[in-house]
Design a protein around this motif. Structure first.
Motif, PDB file in Angstrom:
ATOM      1  N   LEU A 178      -7.411  -1.208  -4.667  1.00  0.00           N
ATOM      2  CA  LEU A 178      -7.262  -0.676  -3.285  1.00  0.00           C
ATOM      3  C   LEU A 178      -8.235  -1.567  -2.169  1.00  0.00           C
ATOM      4  CD1 LEU A 178      -6.878   2.944  -3.707  1.00  0.00           C
ATOM      5  CD2 LEU A 178      -4.960   1.602  -2.823  1.00  0.00           C
ATOM      6  N   GLN A 212       1.680   1.826  -3.482  1.00  0.00           N
ATOM      7  CA  GLN A 212       0.468   2.330  -4.100  1.00  0.00           C
ATOM      8  C   GLN A 212       0.138   3.752  -4.013  1.00  0.00           C
ATOM      9  OE1 GLN A 212      -2.091  -0.630  -2.608  1.00  0.00           O
ATOM     10  NE2 GLN A 212      -2.561  -1.385  -4.465  1.00  0.00           N
ATOM     11  N   PHE A 235       1.044  -1.114   0.164  1.00  0.00           N
ATOM     12  CA  PHE A 235      -0.042  -0.166  -0.028  1.00  0.00           C
ATOM     13  C   PHE A 235       0.771   1.421   0.119  1.00  0.00           C
ATOM     14  CE2 PHE A 235      -2.538   3.033   2.845  1.00  0.00           C
ATOM     15  CZ  PHE A 235      -3.468   3.431   1.632  1.00  0.00           C
TER      16      PHE A 235
END
Length: 313
Positions: free
Chosen positions: A68, A52, A49
């Motif tokens: 996500l 990302q 994450f």
């Protein structure tokens, strides 16, 4: 509502235990296979994450809501229900106090609350992704300010307070759903107009931001860090009861507090007078004051202003 900064001594209060002492609820939970699998998945997802979030913030990458949400959902599959998930999240310990771990935790808490509110699948995905992206503006602020261990200067604090607007502008430029962008903009607004950056009141704050505001504060106060233990959930519930009805939307706050209290039904707790008791009834009116069985006697904490829950054992 004041957010607890914690004891930064670095000492782990749970590591030194007598061999003959009974294991606490937290210690038993952390030794379970369910917890170990959850923690492994949580740490792996946090690492992914972080990449990302940085790619969304600093590159031309678009926002893939499905991707996500799938990341968050893969973690939640390791818990059997929302109450177990809430309990596990309260016992996760972070290697650092990063924006990424915090945002992921907020997303999971928002998902739990959305399920308690019986949101449909589309709104459930929306609120989860809003939690993941609510602090994305912090990625655009220098790390030395975000991670500064000491007190911030006035100028540095103003930079920190700019993260909602930075996040909103970033997400709007990427054509993210307006509700998610608004959650980034307004998650520090308060229903009574005392928040920031715009000091708007409840009628101007979108529902996603009103939900994220509640779980954001709860996460900051209860989450364990590598340098200190989180505050007891019942202390945090009491803080919301004392200070939160004007600042947070009761439509979302009340079910959240009740759900937290229900999570610890039948748990053994330490009371402020040093005695121990088992939570046997929750209190919908004042969730911080359930009823307990203490040494074989029924004790209704709502009738005892001198007693409070200090710790979940």
């Amino acid at each position: 509502m004041a957010v607890y900064d914690g004891d930064e001594s670095g000492e782990d209060n749970n590591t030194t235990v007598s061999r003959n002492a009974p294991l606490s609820h937290s210690q038993k939970l952390r030794q379970s296979e369910t917890f170990k699998k959850f923690e492994e998945e949580f740490n792996e997802t946090t690492e992914t994450f972080s990449h990302q979030l940085n790619d969304i913030a600093k590159k031309t990458d678009s926002v893939n809501m499905d991707e996500l949400f799938a990341s968050a959902n893969s973690i939640m599959e390791n818990a059997t229900n929302t109450y177990q998930l809430m309990d596990i999240l309260s016992n996760i310990r972070y290697f650092d106090d990063s924006t990424y771990a915090h945002s992921l935790n907020v997303a999971l808490l928002a998902n739990i609350l959305a399920r308690w509110l019986h949101f449909d699948d589309e709104k459930l995905k929306m609120i989860t992704v809003a939690g993941m992206l609510h602090d994305i503006g912090k990625v655009l602020i220098p790390k030395e300010i975000i991670q500064k261990p000491g007190k911030l200067t006035d100028e540095e604090f103003q930079q920190i307070k700019s993260h909602p607007l930075k996040g909103y502008e970033l997400l709007k430029a990427k054509n993210v759903d307006e509700e998610i962008a608004q959650a980034a903009l307004m998650h520090h607004e308060k229903c009574d107009g005392t928040g920031y950056p715009m000091k708007v009141t409840i009628d101007k704050i979108c529902y996603t931001a009103r939900i994220i505001a509640i779980v954001d504060v709860y996460e900051a106060m209860t989450a364990n860090r590598c340098y200190r233990d989180g505050i007891c959930p019942f202390h945090v519930i009491r803080t919301f009861e004392d200070e939160g009805y004007a600042k947070y939307d009761p439509v979302y706050m009340i079910p959240f507090l009740r759900g937290i209290a229900d999570t610890y039904l039948h748990n053994t707790v330490l009371l402020s007078d040093g005695t121990q008791g088992e939570i046997i009834l929750t209190n919908n009116t004042t969730p911080s004051k359930p009823s307990l069985l203490v040494n074989g006697a029924f004790v209704d904490l709502s009738m005892r202003s001198d007693l409070s829950i200090e710790k979940i054992l």
